[in-house]
Write an enzyme that holds these catalytic residues in place. Structure first.
Site, short mmCIF file in Angstrom:
data_model
loop_
_atom_site.label_atom_id
_atom_site.label_comp_id
_atom_site.label_asym_id
_atom_site.label_seq_id
_atom_site.Cartn_x
_atom_site.Cartn_y
_atom_site.Cartn_z
N HIS A 123 0.85 -1.19 0.00
CA HIS A 123 0.00 0.00 0.00
C HIS A 123 0.88 1.24 0.00
O HIS A 123 1.92 1.27 0.67
CB HIS A 123 -0.91 0.01 1.24
CG HIS A 123 -2.06 0.95 1.14
ND1 HIS A 123 -1.93 2.30 1.40
CD2 HIS A 123 -3.36 0.76 0.80
CE1 HIS A 123 -3.12 2.89 1.23
NE2 HIS A 123 -3.99 1.99 0.86
N ASP A 144 -7.82 -3.90 -0.48
CA ASP A 144 -8.37 -4.08 -1.83
C ASP A 144 -8.37 -5.55 -2.24
O ASP A 144 -9.26 -6.00 -2.96
CB ASP A 144 -7.57 -3.25 -2.84
CG ASP A 144 -7.68 -1.76 -2.59
OD1 ASP A 144 -8.81 -1.29 -2.39
OD2 ASP A 144 -6.65 -1.06 -2.59
#
Length: 428
Positions: free
Chosen positions: A307, A364
């Site tokens: 991330h 995600d």
């Protein structure tokens, strides 16, 4: 540390105040930079090192993997509160009392009906239109049916606009889904809670009784809580900068929906599923793609790992992994794509290459496979993200307007031609 930062340019020294946040974050206040230096600016592509505002909504520490809404740990909120409770917290600053929550929920349900003329707008879209495009357009269209300007200084007026948008937005999202699927447009059912309503509006068909799965509802509730706000990301910044011109709430949220649409932002979970489907079409050899991800000369990239903000494990991923495991166990799914996802997760978590680089599965990755398990099509993934992010977007718009923040106006460093003499056609 000194309370003053010094900047030296061409032998001249300029001093700027140093500000500390509540979590000991440090910022240099450069709002007077241009005026005291006769036009000098900072250059920060993507604003990765630039604070655009002071905010009391969300605290994020990417190094330590911390995410808090209004001071409450995300781990506690997902365990002990539901989506609407957290929405109230984010928007109004405190967790609701029982009476406040009941009123909030009741008022949202009161606004869940859409003007029937909205169907004319839906009818104007082709069936193949992307639901995020429809959602952005439909959200903006709410201004046509609610033309009065929101009085930001009236608590009653502001509250009414908030519950109106909270009530109508998931209906618009569900209708965009129904348009794609060619199914009837469902209305909200006020006997259901917020999350249950989203599911029945998306999946109920007139010829069958819709059966609510409580484990699926819980998984979706937790997932949307995790998406409610995430500091000054692309879509949030878009909402604030649009609203800084005194654009209304509906128009500003519509702008944020469009920003969220991008593959690098809200579309990341869609990219995860597309990657998993590609692996499955290629025979499902996970080890092959792990090797490709490690190969510096291979353009393949594992989507849903690592991330740009969290430099350790994404705290949201830790929470939603448990919900994903519970959901898969309950559904007993035999989906080969989900099987590849689980295999990929297991291999990557044990592989030293990924551990050394802290490339762990992020939110995600899990949100994509949860949506697939729930039967939500890939093109709707970002729409679900938008539903989750709605309370945060509202809170950010509200905070910005109540703080009377100036209109957003970034500067630039011009690198084009210097002055050129104009030449007529005959001279060119």
């Amino acid at each position: 540390m000194s309370d003053i930062a010094k900047l030296e340019i061409d032998g001249k020294t300029y001093e700027f105040p140093v500000i500390r946040g509540i979590e000991n974050e440090i910022a240099i206040d450069i709002k007077s930079l241009r005026s005291v230096t006769n036009g000098i600016i900072t250059l920060d592509a993507g604003f990765k090192n630039t604070g655009s505002c002071e905010s009391k909504i969300t605290f994020l520490d990417g190094e330590k993997g911390i995410l808090r809404y209004r001071g409450y740990a995300i781990e506690d909120l997902t365990k002990k509160a539901n989506f609407l409770e957290v929405a109230f917290l984010i928007i109004f600053g405190e967790l609701p009392t029982k009476a406040e929550f009941n009123k909030f929920e009741k008022d949202i349900k009161r606004h869940s009906l859409l003007n029937e003329e909205m169907k004319d707008i839906i009818d104007g879209f082709p069936k193949v239109a992307h639901p995020m495009g429809m959602l952005s357009s439909l959200t903006s269209a709410l201004t046509a049916f609610n033309p009065a300007t929101v009085d930001i200084n009236s608590k009653e007026d502001l509250y009414e606009s908030i519950v109106k948008l909270m009530g109508k937005f998931p209906v618009l999202a569900a209708w965009a889904h129904s348009k794609n699927q060619g199914t009837p447009l469902n209305y909200a059912d006020n006997s259901l809670n917020y999350i249950e309503n989203i599911m029945q509006m998306m999946f109920k068909i007139p010829t069958e009784t819709y059966k609510m799965n409580p484990i699926a509802v819980k998984a979706l509730d937790e997932l949307l809580i995790l998406h409610e706000d995430h500091e000054q990301n692309c879509s949030t910044s878009t909402v604030r900068i649009a609203g800084s011109s005194e654009a209304g709430l509906f128009a500003s949220i519509s702008a944020g929906v469009s920003a969220l649409w991008g593959r690098l932002h809200g579309g990341a979970n869609q990219a995860v599923l597309e990657m998993l489907e590609d692996i499955q079409k290629d025979g499902g050899d996970v080890e092959k793609y792990i090797a490709k991800a490690k190969d510096k000369n291979d353009p393949f990239r594992l989507m849903g790992f690592g991330h740009r903000v969290y430099k350790n494990f994404d705290p949201r991923a830790r929470i939603i992994k448990k919900a994903a495991d519970d959901l898969f166990e309950d559904l007993g799914t035999n989906d080969p794509v989900l099987a590849i996802a689980k295999h990929l997760e297991e291999v990557a978590l044990k592989d030293e290459y990924f551990a050394e680089r802290k490339l762990y599965p992020n939110v995600d990755f899990y949100s994509g496979i949860i949506y697939r398990a729930l039967g939500i099509p890939v093109e709707m993934f970002t729409v679900m993200f938008a539903i989750g992010r709605l309370p945060g977007s509202i809170a950010q718009w509200k905070e910005m307007r109540l703080n009377h923040e100036p209109i957003g106006r970034p500067r630039q460093l011009y690198t084009g031609y210097a002055h050129r003499e104009f030449k007529s056609y005959s001279e060119r």
